[in-house]
Design a protein around this motif. Sequence first.
Motif, PDB file in Angstrom:
ATOM      1  N   ALA A  71       0.855  -1.180   0.000  1.00  0.00           N
ATOM      2  CA  ALA A  71       0.000   0.000   0.000  1.00  0.00           C
ATOM      3  C   ALA A  71       0.889   1.228   0.000  1.00  0.00           C
ATOM      4  O   ALA A  71       2.094   1.151   0.275  1.00  0.00           O
ATOM      5  CB  ALA A  71      -0.912   0.003   1.232  1.00  0.00           C
ATOM      6  N   GLU A  72       0.291   2.345  -0.317  1.00  0.00           N
ATOM      7  CA  GLU A  72       0.988   3.624  -0.238  1.00  0.00           C
ATOM      8  C   GLU A  72       0.465   4.387   0.977  1.00  0.00           C
ATOM      9  O   GLU A  72      -0.725   4.286   1.315  1.00  0.00           O
ATOM     10  CB  GLU A  72       0.777   4.442  -1.515  1.00  0.00           C
ATOM     11  N   CYS A  73       1.345   5.155   1.594  1.00  0.00           N
ATOM     12  CA  CYS A  73       0.992   5.836   2.836  1.00  0.00           C
ATOM     13  C   CYS A  73       1.326   7.325   2.716  1.00  0.00           C
ATOM     14  O   CYS A  73       2.335   7.693   2.094  1.00  0.00           O
ATOM     15  CB  CYS A  73       1.751   5.200   4.008  1.00  0.00           C
ATOM     16  N   THR A  74       0.478   8.149   3.308  1.00  0.00           N
ATOM     17  CA  THR A  74       0.688   9.595   3.318  1.00  0.00           C
ATOM     18  C   THR A  74       0.680  10.088   4.761  1.00  0.00           C
ATOM     19  O   THR A  74      -0.232   9.785   5.525  1.00  0.00           O
ATOM     20  CB  THR A  74      -0.414  10.324   2.525  1.00  0.00           C
ATOM     21  N   VAL A  75       1.708  10.841   5.118  1.00  0.00           N
ATOM     22  CA  VAL A  75       1.822  11.418   6.461  1.00  0.00           C
ATOM     23  C   VAL A  75       1.826  12.933   6.331  1.00  0.00           C
ATOM     24  O   VAL A  75       2.685  13.497   5.634  1.00  0.00           O
ATOM     25  CB  VAL A  75       3.104  10.934   7.171  1.00  0.00           C
ATOM     26  N   LYS A  76       0.888  13.578   7.013  1.00  0.00           N
ATOM     27  CA  LYS A  76       0.815  15.039   7.024  1.00  0.00           C
ATOM     28  C   LYS A  76       0.909  15.533   8.469  1.00  0.00           C
ATOM     29  O   LYS A  76       0.147  15.104   9.330  1.00  0.00           O
ATOM     30  CB  LYS A  76      -0.496  15.517   6.401  1.00  0.00           C
ATOM     31  N   ILE A  77       1.847  16.421   8.689  1.00  0.00           N
ATOM     32  CA  ILE A  77       2.057  16.987  10.025  1.00  0.00           C
ATOM     33  C   ILE A  77       1.966  18.496   9.930  1.00  0.00           C
ATOM     34  O   ILE A  77       2.664  19.118   9.107  1.00  0.00           O
ATOM     35  CB  ILE A  77       3.413  16.570  10.615  1.00  0.00           C
ATOM     36  N   THR A  78       1.112  19.086  10.739  1.00  0.00           N
ATOM     37  CA  THR A  78       0.935  20.530  10.755  1.00  0.00           C
ATOM     38  C   THR A  78       1.181  21.039  12.167  1.00  0.00           C
ATOM     39  O   THR A  78       0.605  20.521  13.127  1.00  0.00           O
ATOM     40  CB  THR A  78      -0.489  20.923  10.305  1.00  0.00           C
ATOM     41  N   THR A  79       2.037  22.047  12.289  1.00  0.00           N
ATOM     42  CA  THR A  79       2.341  22.607  13.602  1.00  0.00           C
ATOM     43  C   THR A  79       2.005  24.092  13.638  1.00  0.00           C
ATOM     44  O   THR A  79       2.204  24.804  12.658  1.00  0.00           O
ATOM     45  CB  THR A  79       3.825  22.420  13.954  1.00  0.00           C
ATOM     46  N   THR A  80       1.467  24.534  14.767  1.00  0.00           N
ATOM     47  CA  THR A  80       1.236  25.952  15.027  1.00  0.00           C
ATOM     48  C   THR A  80       1.879  26.296  16.364  1.00  0.00           C
ATOM     49  O   THR A  80       2.560  25.469  16.967  1.00  0.00           O
ATOM     50  CB  THR A  80      -0.265  26.267  15.068  1.00  0.00           C
ATOM     51  N   ASP A  81       1.640  27.492  16.832  1.00  0.00           N
ATOM     52  CA  ASP A  81       2.203  27.896  18.123  1.00  0.00           C
ATOM     53  C   ASP A  81       1.558  27.170  19.292  1.00  0.00           C
ATOM     54  O   ASP A  81       2.076  27.196  20.405  1.00  0.00           O
ATOM     55  CB  ASP A  81       2.042  29.410  18.322  1.00  0.00           C
ATOM     56  N   THR A  82       0.423  26.528  19.050  1.00  0.00           N
ATOM     57  CA  THR A  82      -0.310  25.905  20.160  1.00  0.00           C
ATOM     58  C   THR A  82      -0.655  24.443  19.925  1.00  0.00           C
ATOM     59  O   THR A  82      -1.028  23.751  20.873  1.00  0.00           O
ATOM     60  CB  THR A  82      -1.621  26.663  20.430  1.00  0.00           C
ATOM     61  N   THR A  83      -0.542  23.951  18.700  1.00  0.00           N
ATOM     62  CA  THR A  83      -1.068  22.616  18.391  1.00  0.00           C
ATOM     63  C   THR A  83      -0.184  21.914  17.374  1.00  0.00           C
ATOM     64  O   THR A  83       0.374  22.543  16.473  1.00  0.00           O
ATOM     65  CB  THR A  83      -2.502  22.720  17.835  1.00  0.00           C
TER      66      THR A  83
END
Length: 371
Positions: free
Chosen positions: A302-314
Motif C-alpha cells: 500500500a501507499e501511505c501519506t503522512v501530514k504533520i501541521t504545527t502551530t504555536d499551540t497545536t
Amino acid sequence: MTAPPRLVKWLPVAYTVAVDVAAAITATLVYFTFVELTHGPVPLGYVVAFFVGAPLAVRRRWPLAAYSVVVVAQNTATLLHITLEVYTPTLFALYLVAVALPRRRSTVALLGGLALTAVCVTITEPWPDDLGITTFVWLLMVTTWALGWTTRVRREYVGKKAEEEAERALTEERLRIARELHDIVAHSLTMITVKAGIANHVADDHPAEAKEALQVIEKTSRATLTEMRHLLGVLRSSDTPDLTPVPGMSDLPTLVDRAAMAGVPVTLTTTGTTALPDGVALAVYRIVQESVTNVVKHAAPAECTVKITTTDTTATVEVTDNGRGERVLAGGNGHGLAGMRERVAMYNGTFTAGPDPRGGGFRVAAELPFA
C-alpha cells in the motif's frame, strides 16, 4: 557547604527529642518548687514531682506509658496539695497519646484520666470549688485530646494522599515504559519480519534481493538496539540520566526510509515552522511510527501519506493509506492504537482511527495541544 545527608535526616528527630527533654526538666523543676512552697523539703514530694515531669522525656517512644505515669503522679500531687497549676504535664502527655494511638485506645486513656482527676480534685477541694476546677481541667483535657486526634486524622489523610499519588505515578510510569517498548519493538520487528520473509522467499532465485533484505534487517536491528540501550540506560540510571536525544521530528525521514525498504512508500509532508517541545515531538514521532508500522503489518502492499501541521499551540498528525482498511490481525489484540490514544490523552488532545471515509484505506488523526 551543605550538611551531610545523615545529619539532615536526624535533625528533626533531635529537635523533637530536645523539646521533650526540656519539657521534662522544666516540669520536674517546677514541681520541685511546688513541693518546697507547700511542704518544705519532703522526700516523698520530690519523688512525686520527679514522676510528674521525667516521663515526658520519653512520651514519643512510649506515649501511653508516659501519660499513665504522669496522670497518676499529677493526681497524687493533687492529693498531697502539691499541684498549683492546671495539669500542664498531663496535657502535654495526653496530646501525643491522641496523636500516636488509635481513637478507641486514646479515648479510653482520656476517660481514665478524666475520672481519676475528678475523684482526686473532689477529695482535696471543698464544694463548689472542686466542681469548677474539675470542669476547667476536663475542658483542657478534652480540648487537648481533640487537637491531638485532629492532628492524627490530618496526618493519615496526607499519608494516604501521598500513597495514592505514588501509586498513580508508578502506574503512569509503567504505562509510559510499556508504550515506549511497544513502539520501539513492534515497529522494528515488523520491518525485520517482512524483510526476513522476503529474503527467505527469494533466496534461491534472486540472491541479490535476499542480500538487500538482510542488509535492511541488519540496519533495523542496529537502530533498535541503540534505542533499547537508550531506554534501558534511562531506567537504570539513579544519578545522572542518559542525555541521548529522544526521537523527534528530525528522525521522521529515517522512519520513512525504513518503511520504503519494507515495501510501503511513504509521502511525508510537514507544514509549519514551530519547534515542538520534546515531549510533543516524541509523541508525534511515535504516532507516525506506529501508524506506518500498522500499514506495513496489515495493509501492505500500500501507499501511505503522512501530514504533520504545527502551530504555536497545536501539533496535528494525519496518516492515511490506500490499503484494505484493516488494522487488527485475526485473533490478535494489538496495543498500538491504545498506545497512540494514551499519548494523545496526555495532552488532552483528540484522536481518531478507522477506515478512511474518503474512500478505502485507513486513517489515523491526532491533535495535540501544547500551549
